[in-house]
Enzyme design. Structure first.
Site, PDB file in Angstrom:
ATOM      1  NE  ARG A 218      -3.491  -2.376   2.742  1.00  0.00           N
ATOM      2  CZ  ARG A 218      -3.161  -3.545   3.255  1.00  0.00           C
ATOM      3  NH1 ARG A 218      -1.928  -3.741   3.735  1.00  0.00           N
ATOM      4  NH2 ARG A 218      -4.044  -4.542   3.313  1.00  0.00           N
ATOM      5  CE  LYS A 249      -2.357  15.571  14.625  1.00  0.00           C
ATOM      6  NZ  LYS A 249      -2.814  15.165  15.979  1.00  0.00           N
ATOM      7  CG  HIS A 317      -5.514   0.797  -3.585  1.00  0.00           C
ATOM      8  ND1 HIS A 317      -4.867   0.514  -2.397  1.00  0.00           N
ATOM      9  CD2 HIS A 317      -6.397  -0.221  -3.776  1.00  0.00           C
ATOM     10  CE1 HIS A 317      -5.340  -0.607  -1.893  1.00  0.00           C
ATOM     11  NE2 HIS A 317      -6.270  -1.069  -2.708  1.00  0.00           N
ATOM     12  NE  ARG A 320      -3.320  -3.851  -1.322  1.00  0.00           N
ATOM     13  CZ  ARG A 320      -2.628  -4.617  -0.460  1.00  0.00           C
ATOM     14  NH1 ARG A 320      -1.318  -4.598  -0.458  1.00  0.00           N
ATOM     15  NH2 ARG A 320      -3.258  -5.400   0.406  1.00  0.00           N
ATOM     16  CG  HIS A 343      -5.453  -9.621   1.002  1.00  0.00           C
ATOM     17  ND1 HIS A 343      -5.749 -10.060  -0.276  1.00  0.00           N
ATOM     18  CD2 HIS A 343      -5.449  -8.264   0.932  1.00  0.00           C
ATOM     19  CE1 HIS A 343      -5.924  -9.011  -1.068  1.00  0.00           C
ATOM     20  NE2 HIS A 343      -5.743  -7.920  -0.364  1.00  0.00           N
ATOM     21  CE1 TYR A 353      -6.757  -7.559  -7.075  1.00  0.00           C
ATOM     22  CE2 TYR A 353      -6.284  -8.742  -5.044  1.00  0.00           C
ATOM     23  CZ  TYR A 353      -6.241  -7.578  -5.789  1.00  0.00           C
ATOM     24  OH  TYR A 353      -5.693  -6.451  -5.257  1.00  0.00           O
TER      25      TYR A 353
END
Length: 371
Positions: A218, A249, A317, A320, A343, A353
């Protein structure tokens, strides 16, 4: 004699409808500032008696209304406004989830939920009202996963109301939509190579995108990496934390889930690229971040370089997803893909997938015949 007299009530009483009188909140005038204020007692979550004072109201009714809304937050009664319920829910959920998660959740709810339901009385909100809100959301043409996430958050607020406020049932009876047929966007190896060529003029961009594409980590995990996380001799990267930027922050937190903490084996060429990049960094300490960037900056660079390379634009993303697609294409099984992506179980991998795995009924029958 008196019992035979019929007393007729004045028409004022017989024709005026009964009204539900609201309690008049006491307010006070500040003669020095010529403004109004409210001062009252309430019982907090711990059962403690507290006093509240709020000054500076231009009108008497504004002070009374502010007091009423404040007290609603402490009432266990479904006949409160949605706004008051939302404030109660925020107080409940904030200490139970990460700061990064609460920031994202409340931002979504503030933008897409609160304006629709804010002044509605919670007990009067029906499944039809939820359906009307869902229709409005669908018209915004947001991504399906984003829309579904907001829907889940709204359902959680009403579930809280059922559990803690006395609401009889959750009006969120139907989900906003299914993710069954969603399409996963990704780059093929050929598309990625075309993209990476457009990044070679900047060593930092090139190395970061190589890392994302060939490890499937990620973006927050990549941006949290330090020199101590890389073992150049063993060709491994340890994922032990993730980076967030919340309310100005920089935050470094544990990974998204327990399964996200993992060690990734990388190919020799990626180790060499990382080593070359590190050698160009000035006085890098073992605990310094390798990529001093924010996620939104990475998104902007990806869009810019994808356009320059002439390939379709995808999200960060989706790199990935591209890595997962590449693994599946070269024959990796769901367990291996799940371990590499972090995962919690192969079930998540298959759910996301499954349409990419080549095994079909025809393939299975064909292999059985060859046994």
């Amino acid at each position: 004699y008196m019992s035979s007299i019929k007393i007729r009530q004045p028409s004022f009483f017989s024709h005026r409808p009964r009204q539900k009188w609201r309690k008049i909140m006491p307010t006070y005038k500040d003669e020095k500032t010529n403004t109004w204020y409210c001062k009252f007692y309430y019982t907090n979550w711990q059962g403690q008696k507290k006093q509240k004072l709020k000054r500076g109201f231009a009108r008497k009714k504004d002070a009374a209304e502010w007091e009423r809304k404040y007290l609603e937050q402490f009432a266990k009664n479904p006949d409160i406004s949605f706004d008051a319920l939302y404030q109660k829910y925020k107080a409940y959920i904030t200490p139970r989830i990460r700061e990064s998660s609460s920031s994202v959740r409340f931002s979504m709810l503030d933008t897409h939920v609160l304006p629709f339901f804010k002044d509605r009385i919670v007990s009067t909100i029906t499944p039809a009202d939820i359906a009307a809100w869902q229709s409005e959301m669908l018209e915004k043409n947001l991504s399906e996963s984003y829309t579904r996430t907001i829907d889940i958050y709204l359902k959680a607020i009403f579930a809280y109301a059922v559990e803690y406020v006395g609401l009889s049932k959750n009006p969120c009876t139907k989900s906003i939509g299914s993710l069954k047929n969603r399409k996963i966007a990704f780059w093929t190896p050929e598309e990625y190579k075309q993209f990476s060529e457009a990044c070679k003029d900047n060593l930092e961009y090139f190395t970061l995108f190589e890392l994302l594409y060939y490890t499937g980590m990620r973006v927050g995990e990549a941006l949290a990496l330090t020199l101590s996380d890389i073992d150049f001799n063993e060709n491994t990267i340890s994922i032990t934390k993730t980076y967030y930027r919340i309310a100005g922050k920089d935050l470094i937190n544990p990974p998204k889930t327990a399964g996200s903490e993992r060690k990734i084996l990388i190919p020799d060429f990626l180790t060499a690229e990382l080593l070359e990049y590190v050698e160009h960094l000035y006085k890098l300490a073992p605990e310094d971040r390798l990529f001093n960037k924010r996620p939104q900056y990475v998104r902007a660079i990806l869009r810019d370089r994808a356009k320059k390379a002439g390939v379709k634009t995808i999200r960060v993303h989706d790199l990935r997803h591209s890595h997962a697609s590449m693994l599946i294409n070269i024959g990796a099984n769901p367990l291996l893909v799940a371990e590499r992506l972090g995962h919690e179980s192969p079930t998540i991998t298959l759910k996301t997938y499954s349409h990419l795995f080549p095994s079909t009924q025809t393939d299975i029958v064909s292999k059985i015949k060859k046994l």
